[in-house]
Design a protein around this motif. Structure first.
Motif, PDB file in Angstrom:
ATOM      1  N   LYS A 103      -9.225   4.356  -1.032  1.00  0.00           N
ATOM      2  CA  LYS A 103      -8.028   4.242  -1.874  1.00  0.00           C
ATOM      3  C   LYS A 103      -6.814   4.938  -1.261  1.00  0.00           C
ATOM      4  O   LYS A 103      -5.814   5.161  -1.933  1.00  0.00           O
ATOM      5  CB  LYS A 103      -8.305   4.866  -3.259  1.00  0.00           C
ATOM      6  CG  LYS A 103      -9.336   4.100  -4.072  1.00  0.00           C
ATOM      7  CD  LYS A 103      -8.779   2.782  -4.577  1.00  0.00           C
ATOM      8  CE  LYS A 103      -9.825   1.907  -5.237  1.00  0.00           C
ATOM      9  NZ  LYS A 103      -9.617   0.479  -4.934  1.00  0.00           N
ATOM     10  N   SER A 135       2.521   1.805  -3.376  1.00  0.00           N
ATOM     11  CA  SER A 135       1.675   1.856  -4.574  1.00  0.00           C
ATOM     12  C   SER A 135       1.577   3.281  -5.122  1.00  0.00           C
ATOM     13  O   SER A 135       1.288   4.219  -4.392  1.00  0.00           O
ATOM     14  CB  SER A 135       0.272   1.347  -4.226  1.00  0.00           C
ATOM     15  OG  SER A 135      -0.624   1.680  -5.268  1.00  0.00           O
ATOM     16  N   GLU A 139     -10.289  -2.869   2.833  1.00  0.00           N
ATOM     17  CA  GLU A 139      -9.975  -3.070   1.416  1.00  0.00           C
ATOM     18  C   GLU A 139     -11.098  -3.792   0.690  1.00  0.00           C
ATOM     19  O   GLU A 139     -11.332  -3.562  -0.490  1.00  0.00           O
ATOM     20  CB  GLU A 139      -8.673  -3.872   1.265  1.00  0.00           C
ATOM     21  CG  GLU A 139      -7.415  -3.048   1.446  1.00  0.00           C
ATOM     22  CD  GLU A 139      -7.317  -1.925   0.427  1.00  0.00           C
ATOM     23  OE1 GLU A 139      -7.283  -2.214  -0.770  1.00  0.00           O
ATOM     24  OE2 GLU A 139      -7.276  -0.750   0.845  1.00  0.00           O
ATOM     25  N   ARG A 178      -2.356   4.887  -5.007  1.00  0.00           N
ATOM     26  CA  ARG A 178      -3.142   5.195  -3.814  1.00  0.00           C
ATOM     27  C   ARG A 178      -3.123   6.702  -3.539  1.00  0.00           C
ATOM     28  O   ARG A 178      -2.161   7.391  -3.829  1.00  0.00           O
ATOM     29  CB  ARG A 178      -2.587   4.465  -2.573  1.00  0.00           C
ATOM     30  CG  ARG A 178      -2.343   2.971  -2.727  1.00  0.00           C
ATOM     31  CD  ARG A 178      -3.534   2.086  -2.673  1.00  0.00           C
ATOM     32  NE  ARG A 178      -4.347   2.169  -1.474  1.00  0.00           N
ATOM     33  CZ  ARG A 178      -5.275   1.259  -1.179  1.00  0.00           C
ATOM     34  NH1 ARG A 178      -5.483   0.211  -1.966  1.00  0.00           N
ATOM     35  NH2 ARG A 178      -6.016   1.388  -0.098  1.00  0.00           N
ATOM     36  N   TYR A 222       0.830  -1.212   0.000  1.00  0.00           N
ATOM     37  CA  TYR A 222       0.000   0.000   0.000  1.00  0.00           C
ATOM     38  C   TYR A 222       0.862   1.259   0.000  1.00  0.00           C
ATOM     39  O   TYR A 222       0.616   2.196  -0.746  1.00  0.00           O
ATOM     40  CB  TYR A 222      -0.968  -0.008   1.199  1.00  0.00           C
ATOM     41  CG  TYR A 222      -1.858  -1.223   1.182  1.00  0.00           C
ATOM     42  CD1 TYR A 222      -2.940  -1.292   0.311  1.00  0.00           C
ATOM     43  CD2 TYR A 222      -1.580  -2.317   1.986  1.00  0.00           C
ATOM     44  CE1 TYR A 222      -3.747  -2.426   0.251  1.00  0.00           C
ATOM     45  CE2 TYR A 222      -2.378  -3.455   1.938  1.00  0.00           C
ATOM     46  CZ  TYR A 222      -3.454  -3.503   1.070  1.00  0.00           C
ATOM     47  OH  TYR A 222      -4.227  -4.622   1.001  1.00  0.00           O
TER      48      TYR A 222
END
Lengths: 204, 204
Positions: B102, B75, B96, B78, B72
């Protein structure tokens, strides 16, 4: 979607394979493991591997043991003229806790169940019959075989099946009693148990 | 009285250390293991060791991960301007699953609990505050911190404690809503939840 890191997902999967452990429970157990000190987890893993390495079936009674024959079969103080037949190794432990039975055991590792396709050939039954001969039982003749399979439909069917095989061999075959559990209340007992308790009544 | 062979007793003990597993359950699991093929048990043991070897805390959000920073935090897709604070890694998974959030996460690994002697210093909280600075968040300013601790006394206390620390820093702090679970029935909801559902009512 990548939810858990691969090794965590794998551990959750492994826990899920255990009986009675669902997804949520498996998650909880995996996260518990993640928080345990490494040494504790290593000891757990080692004890898993160890049982597979060291534990075998007793060649006489099918008990799970690390020495063959097992503790009970090799004990000089047990009464070799009685054999108590149980479904599972932990049933043996339940009987031992009474401290009243001093004979030998025979463990079937299951019970007959047409629904689950468990037939006589799936039980560890074949090696019971040679034990009845004195030459296979340290010279002692077996007087009685106690059928202590569970008081369920499957356990009953198994007991009757084995009784049918044993009786022609001239050995006394008995079945454990069914009735009211000690300390229970008539109000809460199920009708089948109550029926057994009435049928098996005895004079006092 | 020697009831189980040593390795079996040891494995039962190890299972008993898991949360929610008592003596009978541990016995049942140990006997299940005894009956599994050796290869399966080896895979289980390996996956236990593997999580301890490969899984670390994400240095940013404290998530459990096999790559640091975690999936996460690293990423690119996000929303880095939102941080959702949860108690446990599996709470993140629950969020999630909605597929609607997000942003980023911050995992406390616990909640305040005077009864269980868990104080602020026992939570992984200290590394939340540096994240609010853009230079520590890939240049993005955090607009909102969502407190998604559990709707329990402990989770509430934790949320209020963190809110008290965050508000002076000029960041928007929100708490997840409490009310009727979707699909439930007014008849069966507890009074505290009903009270929250009334208090948090909104115009339609």
């Amino acid at each position: 979607m990548l939810e858990y890191a691969e090794p965590v997902a794998r551990l959750i999967d492994e826990f899920k394979k255990l009986p009675g452990i669902g997804q949520k429970n498996a998650q909880r157990l995996a996260f518990f493991i993640l928080r345990r000190p490494k040494a504790d987890v290593e000891r757990f893993a080692k004890s898993l591997l160890e049982v597979k390495e060291k534990i075998v079936f007793c060649s006489v009674c099918n008990n799970l043991t690390d020495v063959d024959p097992c503790f009970y079969c090799s004990s000089p103080s047990r009464d070799r003229s009685m054999i108590c037949v149980v479904e599972e190794p932990y049933n043996l432990v339940a009987i031992e806790k009474t401290r009243s039975y001093k004979g030998l055991y025979h463990i079937l590792h299951g019970a007959l169940s047409p629904l689950r396709r468990i037939g006589p050939e799936d039980l560890k039954l074949a090696n019971l019959f040679p034990r009845l001969k004195p030459e296979n039982n340290k010279g002692v003749k077996v007087r009685e075989v106690i059928l202590a399979t569970n008081p369920t439909a499957e356990g009953e069917a198994t007991a009757h099946y084995i009784a049918g095989l044993l009786k022609p061999l001239g050995v006394k075959v008995t079945r454990i009693a069914m009735g009211m559990p000690v300390g229970s209340d008539l109000e809460f007992v199920d009708e089948v148990t109550m029926d057994k308790a009435l049928a098996n009544r005895h004079e006092i």
